[in-house]
Design an enzyme around this catalytic site. Structure first.
Site, mmCIF file in Angstrom:
data_model
loop_
_atom_site.group_PDB
_atom_site.id
_atom_site.type_symbol
_atom_site.label_atom_id
_atom_site.label_comp_id
_atom_site.label_asym_id
_atom_site.label_seq_id
_atom_site.Cartn_x
_atom_site.Cartn_y
_atom_site.Cartn_z
ATOM 1 N N ARG A 77 48.504 31.908 42.746
ATOM 2 C CA ARG A 77 47.397 32.580 43.467
ATOM 3 C C ARG A 77 46.367 31.684 43.797
ATOM 4 O O ARG A 77 46.042 30.705 43.195
ATOM 5 C CB ARG A 77 46.788 33.713 42.626
ATOM 6 C CG ARG A 77 47.811 34.984 42.694
ATOM 7 C CD ARG A 77 47.108 36.125 41.920
ATOM 8 N NE ARG A 77 46.434 35.981 40.525
ATOM 9 C CZ ARG A 77 45.423 35.604 40.417
ATOM 10 N NH1 ARG A 77 44.317 35.608 41.187
ATOM 11 N NH2 ARG A 77 44.993 35.362 39.029
ATOM 12 N N TYR A 219 53.886 32.156 48.133
ATOM 13 C CA TYR A 219 54.034 32.358 46.492
ATOM 14 C C TYR A 219 53.517 33.771 45.964
ATOM 15 O O TYR A 219 52.482 34.163 46.438
ATOM 16 C CB TYR A 219 53.381 31.209 45.873
ATOM 17 C CG TYR A 219 53.711 30.917 44.541
ATOM 18 C CD1 TYR A 219 54.823 30.265 44.373
ATOM 19 C CD2 TYR A 219 53.174 31.595 43.430
ATOM 20 C CE1 TYR A 219 55.350 29.817 42.979
ATOM 21 C CE2 TYR A 219 53.701 31.575 41.920
ATOM 22 C CZ TYR A 219 54.745 30.687 41.678
ATOM 23 O OH TYR A 219 55.380 30.596 40.563
ATOM 24 N N LYS A 228 48.903 42.023 43.691
ATOM 25 C CA LYS A 228 47.387 42.045 43.307
ATOM 26 C C LYS A 228 46.701 42.473 44.768
ATOM 27 O O LYS A 228 45.631 43.300 44.538
ATOM 28 C CB LYS A 228 47.159 40.615 43.276
ATOM 29 C CG LYS A 228 47.977 40.063 42.153
ATOM 30 C CD LYS A 228 47.624 40.784 40.736
ATOM 31 C CE LYS A 228 48.310 40.068 39.486
ATOM 32 N NZ LYS A 228 47.925 40.978 38.405
ATOM 33 N N HIS A 248 43.977 46.738 35.983
ATOM 34 C CA HIS A 248 44.968 45.553 35.829
ATOM 35 C C HIS A 248 45.236 45.698 34.374
ATOM 36 O O HIS A 248 44.733 44.936 33.324
ATOM 37 C CB HIS A 248 44.241 44.335 35.965
ATOM 38 C CG HIS A 248 44.846 42.984 35.826
ATOM 39 N ND1 HIS A 248 44.253 41.660 35.355
ATOM 40 C CD2 HIS A 248 46.199 42.888 36.021
ATOM 41 C CE1 HIS A 248 45.353 40.916 35.400
ATOM 42 N NE2 HIS A 248 46.461 41.216 35.815
ATOM 43 N N SER A 270 44.318 36.938 32.460
ATOM 44 C CA SER A 270 45.541 35.917 32.194
ATOM 45 C C SER A 270 45.607 35.323 30.959
ATOM 46 O O SER A 270 44.732 34.958 30.440
ATOM 47 C CB SER A 270 45.600 35.103 33.538
ATOM 48 O OG SER A 270 45.330 35.907 34.925
ATOM 49 N N CYS A 272 46.699 36.055 28.230
ATOM 50 C CA CYS A 272 46.457 36.683 27.003
ATOM 51 C C CYS A 272 47.565 37.493 26.471
ATOM 52 O O CYS A 272 47.672 38.187 25.318
ATOM 53 C CB CYS A 272 45.377 37.778 26.841
ATOM 54 S SG CYS A 272 43.735 36.727 27.139
ATOM 55 N N ASP A 295 51.545 45.078 33.935
ATOM 56 C CA ASP A 295 50.654 44.318 34.782
ATOM 57 C C ASP A 295 49.401 45.198 35.394
ATOM 58 O O ASP A 295 48.173 45.119 35.397
ATOM 59 C CB ASP A 295 51.169 43.602 35.851
ATOM 60 C CG ASP A 295 50.330 42.627 36.405
ATOM 61 O OD1 ASP A 295 49.447 42.019 35.541
ATOM 62 O OD2 ASP A 295 50.191 41.987 37.369
ATOM 63 N N ARG A 388 57.878 31.129 37.531
ATOM 64 C CA ARG A 388 57.918 32.693 37.196
ATOM 65 C C ARG A 388 59.444 32.980 37.230
ATOM 66 O O ARG A 388 60.067 32.356 37.743
ATOM 67 C CB ARG A 388 57.196 33.320 38.457
ATOM 68 C CG ARG A 388 55.936 33.018 38.569
ATOM 69 C CD ARG A 388 54.968 34.018 37.673
ATOM 70 N NE ARG A 388 53.492 33.731 37.290
ATOM 71 C CZ ARG A 388 52.783 34.422 36.950
ATOM 72 N NH1 ARG A 388 52.977 35.534 36.448
ATOM 73 N NH2 ARG A 388 51.387 33.950 36.697
#
Ligand code: O2Y
Ligand code: MN
Length: 609
Positions: A77, A219, A228, A248, A270, A272, A295, A388
């Site tokens: 991103r 991407y 998102k 989120h 992110s 975690c 997510d 990914r």
């Protein structure tokens, strides 16, 4: 005018007109309406294999799976090219990149003009959430990327059934995407990932008109616009206006040995381990965790005053590096078939490999840049750190039977957390809804030396883990959370907890093993939701007594002294935390709700006692 390559499958005049308007701008070779079928997926996959854009993996190793390698400039991103183009700058707030919508549309229309020459414009009708659920929303993405189409097949519900629910007049979120690389007559991509240079990339959101325009990147979050862009940035605006929540958050189902169930939703920045927590395998005997989502959570109040959550997605777009049978067995099994891999390494026998997969590279590899890679001589990683897997939720062994229930699941607890090596205890519970909102507003992770924008050791605040994803002024978003608390009663609202799996000793040793052992903290949370679970009231909230966290079988790894340190109240650390929160809050100016100012003041007073 571009011709339709298949029959138009809808009588929705506004939708058809919108598609044709965009086709006139982008000038594709043809327009194709996606039906979401397996035949469509297989055909597009095969076309990309034949054109050299994709590698089909060895079916004996990874059945029905593909590998893509992106352009090295298009790997994640792009936050500095992500815009909230609201009418007023104030409505985007201090944490978003604002740009004037008229100016941006003018610039982007210039870029879109003829951008799909030589390509097909795919029309993807998709549902975020189980088709027909009253919490779900419909979007339509126009894209010139077949990679996007097949990823959307996995990540959302695509096709004919969505158009049926949409009917002739239903509402949809219009999403436009182009890789920004038109082809000249007779030109092809020659197997090279198409995208535009960084200064031409735009991931744009128009909150008032609920539109998404994306240009120049193929991407992940930049291109799969349901995730998102729609499910968080645009949905957060819809949720504010319509009185629900777009967060989120992972959603998990926790079952006790007695068969009692609680549903937990958790927001973490992110890196975690959100996916790991959503798919956790408990080390505590008799306890079970099942996955609803990893997510995003959309939540609405039911008639009973409780918040019901759905996972708007149908798949996982997970980070491969670091995922292994120890850290996340369920993710590994989810990605063992029917999966799209992006930017991982390829083995000689047609399988995939990445750093942290749990075993050494089996021989010479082809790295994510398409070069030969040998562990003995390599100077760079074989897989990109943001490589990914796009895997179907239905292939996850831990998926909960009710994960697609259109009514959603009633949430018992919210978790917030971040990577905090010191100060923040293993777990504490809020004293009220307002205090819980305060906890969410101060979420953050300590910055490591690798992050260049902040000094190592400082905390990068990521309120509610929504910093890159809130489609409006974050101060108003805090106010929305406070208003949600006014819509029900404390006994019906989720209890709120702050967890920290990442505590270290002064000499840098991890104090808590994390992963499956996090079930021990979930057990205490479960008990607190039931009104049991031993706790003491402290200056920062309710904390477990040292014996309240079940350490059966873990006594050697986490000693009594470790537990005391994990649950110690570090008053000096919290005084520094207070100073840092004050600076964080100043950003929001008048938009910071008074209730949060009051919470900060009350914390100061409690710490002074
Ligand atoms: O780098 C990307 O495009 C993907 S970002 C992402 C993907 C899955 C889940 N969460 C995230 C995130 O950045 O929070
Ligand atoms: Mn995420």
């Amino acid at each position: 005018m571009a011709k339709h390559l298949n029959a138009i499958p809808t009588k929705h005049a506004k939708l058809v007109e919108w598609v044709e308007q965009w086709a006139a701008i982008c000038k594709p070779e043809g327009i194709y309406w996606c039906d979401g079928s397996k035949a469509e997926y297989d055909r597009l996959a095969e076309e990309m294999v034949q054109s050299g854009l994709a590698v089909r993996l060895n079916p004996a190793k990874k059945p029905n799976s593909l590998l893509f390698r992106s352009d090295p400039s298009d790997v994640a991103r792009v936050e500095n090219r992500t815009f909230i183009a609201s009418e007023k700058q104030e409505d985007a707030g201090p944490t978003n990149n604002w740009i004037d919508p008229k100016e941006l549309k003018k610039t982007m229309l210039g870029l879109y003009d003829g951008c799909m020459k030589g390509r097909i414009l795919y029309v993807i009708p998709f549902s975020m959430g189980p088709v027909g659920s009253n919490i779900a929303k419909i979007g339509v993405e126009l894209t010139d990327s077949a990679y996007v189409v097949i990823n959307m097949h996995i990540m959302t519900r695509v096709g004919t059934k969505v158009l049926e629910v949409l009917g002739d007049k239903g509402e949809f979120v219009p999403c436009v995407h182009s890789v920004g690389k038109p082809l000249a007559e007779g030109e092809s991509d020659h197997g090279i990932w198409p995208c535009a240079p960084i200064e031409k990339k735009y991931i744009a959101h128009f909150p008032e008109t609920r539109e998404i325009w994306s240009f120049g990147s193929g991407y992940g979050g930049n291109a799969l616009l349901g995730k998102k862009c729609l499910a968080l940035r645009i949905a957060s605006v819809q949720a504010r206006d319509e009185g629900w929540m777009a967060e989120h958050m992972l959603i998990l189902k926790l079952t006790s040995p007695e068969g009692k169930v609680k549903y937990v939703a958790g927001a973490f920045p992110s890196a975690c381990g959100k996916t790991n927590l959503a798919m956790l395998i408990p080390t505590l005997k008799g306890w079970k965790v099942e996955t609803i989502g990893d997510d995003i959570a959309w939540m609405k109040f039911g008639k009973d005053g409780r918040l019901y959550a759905i996972n708007p997605e149908a798949g996982f777009f997970g980070v491969a590096p670091g995922t292994n049978m120890e850290s996340n067995k369920n993710a590994m099994i989810s990605a063992s078939r029917d999966t799209i891999f992006t930017n991982v390494a390829l083995t000689e026998d047609g399988d995939v490999w990445w750093e942290g997969i749990g075993y050494d590279a089996p021989g010479t590899l082809i790295d994510w840049k398409g070069q030969k890679w040998d562990a003995a001589t390599a100077t760079e990683k074989a897989a990109h750190p943001n490589a990914r897997f796009t895997a179907r939720a239905s292939n996850c062994p831990a998926i909960a039977p009710e994960w697609e229930d259109p009514a959603g699941v009633p949430i018992d607890a919210f978790l917030f957390g971040g990577r905090r090596p010191n100060t923040i205890p293993l777990v504490h519970q809020s004293m009220s809804w307002e205090h819980g909102v305060f906890m969410g507003s101060i979420v953050g992770s300590e910055v490591t030396a690798a992050a260049l924008d902040l000094k190592a050791g400082t905390v990068r605040r990521d309120p509610f883990a929504m910093l890159p994803f809130c489609g409006y002024n974050m101060g108003d978003y805090f106010a929305h959370w406070l208003e949600i608390g006014q819509k029900s009663t404390a006994d019906k609202l989720p209890k709120i907890f702050f967890v920290n799996w990442f505590r270290k000793t002064a000499d840098g040793r991890w104090l808590w093993p994390g992963f499956g052992d996090n079930s021990r903290v979930l057990k205490w949370i479960f008990e607190r939701c039931d009104g049991t679970g031993k706790a003491v009231e402290t200056q920062i909230g309710y904390m477990p007594t040292v014996d309240a966290i079940d350490r059966t079988g873990l006594e050697d790894k986490v000693t009594d002294a470790d537990m005391k340190e994990l649950l110690a109240l570090d008053i000096d650390g919290w005084k520094k935390e207070f100073d840092s929160i004050k600076v964080h809050y100043e950003k929001f100016g008048d938009k910071l709700p008074q209730a949060l100012r009051d919470q900060l003041k009350a914390l100061e007073q409690r710490l002074a006692k």
